[in-house]
Design a protein around this motif. Structure first.
Motif, PDB file in Angstrom:
ATOM      1  N   LEU A 413      40.863  41.876  24.877  1.00  0.00           N
ATOM      2  CA  LEU A 413      41.706  41.782  26.060  1.00  0.00           C
ATOM      3  C   LEU A 413      42.087  40.329  26.289  1.00  0.00           C
ATOM      4  CD1 LEU A 413      39.774  44.278  28.364  1.00  0.00           C
ATOM      5  CD2 LEU A 413      41.690  44.740  26.826  1.00  0.00           C
ATOM      6  N   LEU A 418      43.906  44.410  33.495  1.00  0.00           N
ATOM      7  CA  LEU A 418      44.402  45.540  32.704  1.00  0.00           C
ATOM      8  C   LEU A 418      45.561  46.189  33.453  1.00  0.00           C
ATOM      9  CD1 LEU A 418      43.888  47.368  30.194  1.00  0.00           C
ATOM     10  CD2 LEU A 418      42.483  48.806  31.693  1.00  0.00           C
ATOM     11  N   CYS A 492      47.853  43.621  29.080  1.00  0.00           N
ATOM     12  CA  CYS A 492      47.065  42.686  29.869  1.00  0.00           C
ATOM     13  C   CYS A 492      47.992  41.692  30.534  1.00  0.00           C
ATOM     14  CB  CYS A 492      46.058  41.947  29.001  1.00  0.00           C
ATOM     15  SG  CYS A 492      44.536  42.883  28.724  1.00  0.00           S
TER      16      CYS A 492
END
Length: 494
Positions: A413, A418, A492
């Motif tokens: 990530l 998110l 992201c």
């Protein structure tokens, strides 16, 4: 918008399916590029969902049509489009094809080399519909530099390369000329020079798409090969330095199912070109599938500018995890539907831009539209540029009924939060984070997640105890519990 067939087609039902994660598969970095659910390349397991392919919305009128002498009667988006989010402006590199004069001579630009006479043109827009052709003063056409001509190439494909440390090579171009492919570089996308010199970088010549592997930075050139036993087909060449390219590898061609329509020996299906767009776990491709008609006994001559090969071309969608081996979607529908007979895109869709752009809640792809079939004479054939539109990242969705579950492969990530792109109006989606081995992470369970119950393209996931902050320093899986909802992408960001 034009009226058309229903805009989505279900590809298949999978009430319970699991795909074991392959350790040898490349890692997935969720950063600038979203994770699309066009195939299972980013999915460890899924159940209770179906994959749905969405047709584009198109407009009744073209967004650009030829209107200037150096554009001739045909303009093409054998080219690229980029969106500058900070400036809220789009840049377009497209191709003009000046007409011959009454004596059969094609106008020439001083300094341009002999070839098909195609010119790379530049335009800008604030909304992607109304385009301005700036008077750049770079090249003389019929005695005047008041034009938007920037270079001489056929099928110019432009890459905005943010990895190259040399600012003079920020923009890169591949295109064809004089029977081969050539390269060029630019600091601003307007002033171009040959690279590394005035020599071809690849053999053979016609249509080409330039893109970049987001993981390795390798340059990927998808270029059409001359007709052979496969007919028209597409090969892939790779480069690390934009100078030395690998030998072409056959990457995509028509198969027996593509030929099933043909009734006569001289009817067949070919692949005219292929535009490729990377995403977090692989690539999507938009090939143009050319159904070549048999020879017409009454067609005794080919007029100037007329192709000797006739037929209808449509755009389909294919997917790949590595950019070389491609999977077909089923059924093989036209992703960008043609318009009504007689409309600007009622005959054929010749090709699409080598890039797609994401503006606010939408994704746009520009395409070359023909009023007639590929091989019709000019006139009546006319070329123009249209715009195909989707919801942001909306080519494919995972659709859930009462109990859908999707678990990704481990993701690196690359952002602080998110982001989910989904339609959960009338249902809900909850997200959980797992360690790469599947162990739940305290505070990041589905029960801790604030549910999405709206239609949002950029919904920031939040958990009750931790807010939107993500655990750092190791790959994580994302598990999505879905009810009466439609999932398009993960990303992201902020």
């Amino acid at each position: 918008m034009k009226s058309q067939l229903p805009c989505f087609i279900a590809l298949g039902l999978l009430l319970s399916a699991a795909t074991a994660m392959c350790e040898e598969m490349p890692k997935i970095v969720l950063d600038d590029l979203p994770l699309l659910f066009v195939d299972d390349s980013g999915i460890a397991s899924r159940q209770g969902v179906i994959i749905t392919l969405h047709r584009a919305r198109t407009r009744a009128e073209p967004v650009m049509q030829p209107e200037l002498p150096w554009e001739g009667s045909r303009i093409y988006v054998y080219g690229s489009v980029y969106y500058d989010e900070a400036a809220q402006s789009l840049s377009l590199w497209y191709m003009g094809h000046p007409d011959v004069d009454a004596q059969g001579n094609k106008p020439k630009v001083p300094g341009f080399r002999a070839g098909k006479g195609d010119m790379v043109l530049y335009a800008t827009s604030k909304d992607g519909l109304a385009w301005q052709r700036p008077q750049l003063g770079l090249h003389s056409f019929q005695g005047s530099t008041a034009n938007n001509i920037v270079f001489d190439m056929h099928s110019p494909s432009v890459l905005l390369d943010k990895r190259d440390p040399d600012p003079s090579r920020r923009y890169k171009m591949l295109g064809s000329l004089r029977g081969a492919y050539y390269a060029a570089v630019s600091a601003d996308g307007i002033n171009w020079k040959r690279f590394p010199d005035d020599r071809p970088v690849l053999k053979s010549s016609d249509n080409i798409c330039l893109t970049q592997d987001p993981l390795t930075g390798e340059y990927l050139a998808y270029h059409r090969q001359p007709a052979n036993k496969h007919g028209r087909s597409v090969s892939l060449s790779r480069s690390r330095d934009f100078q030395t390219w690998s030998e072409p590898e056959l990457t995509f061609l028509a198969d027996k199912d593509d030929h099933a329509w043909a009734k006569n020996a001289d009817e067949r299906t070919e692949v005219n070109n292929l535009s490729v767009y990377p995403h977090a776990s692989g690539f999507i491709g938009l090939p143009t599938i050319f159904r070549v008609l048999g020879k017409d006994a009454e067609k005794t001559e080919v007029k100037p500018g007329q192709s000797p090969t006739d037929g209808i071309i449509e755009v389909q969608l294919i997917t790949s995890a590595d950019g070389l081996t491609w999977q077909r979607t089923d059924p093989r529908i036209s992703l960008i539907p043609r318009g009504e007979p007689g409309s600007f895109d009622g005959g054929t869709i010749l090709g699409v831009s080598s890039t797609c752009v994401h503006v606010k809640d939408e994704t746009w792809i520009y395409y070359t539209a023909l009023t007639t079939s590929h091989g019709a004479p000019i006139p009546p054939k006319m070329n123009a540029i249209g715009r195909a539109e989707w919801r942001r990242h909306g080519f494919v969705s995972l659709d859930a009924g009462q109990n859908g579950l999707v678990e990704t492969r481990p993701l690196q990530l690359g952002g602080p939060a998110l982001i989910i792109n989904a339609n959960a109006a009338g249902g809900e989606i909850r997200a959980a984070l797992l360690e790469a081995d599947g162990r739940p992470i305290e505070g990041y369970t589905a029960e801790d997640c604030e549910p999405l119950r709206e239609n949002q393209t950029k919904w920031q996931v939040r958990w009750q105890a931790s807010g939107s902050a993500l655990p750092q320093g190791r790959p994580l899986k994302v598990r999505l519990q879905m009810r009466q909802s439609r999932l398009y992408s993960l990303s992201c960001g902020t």
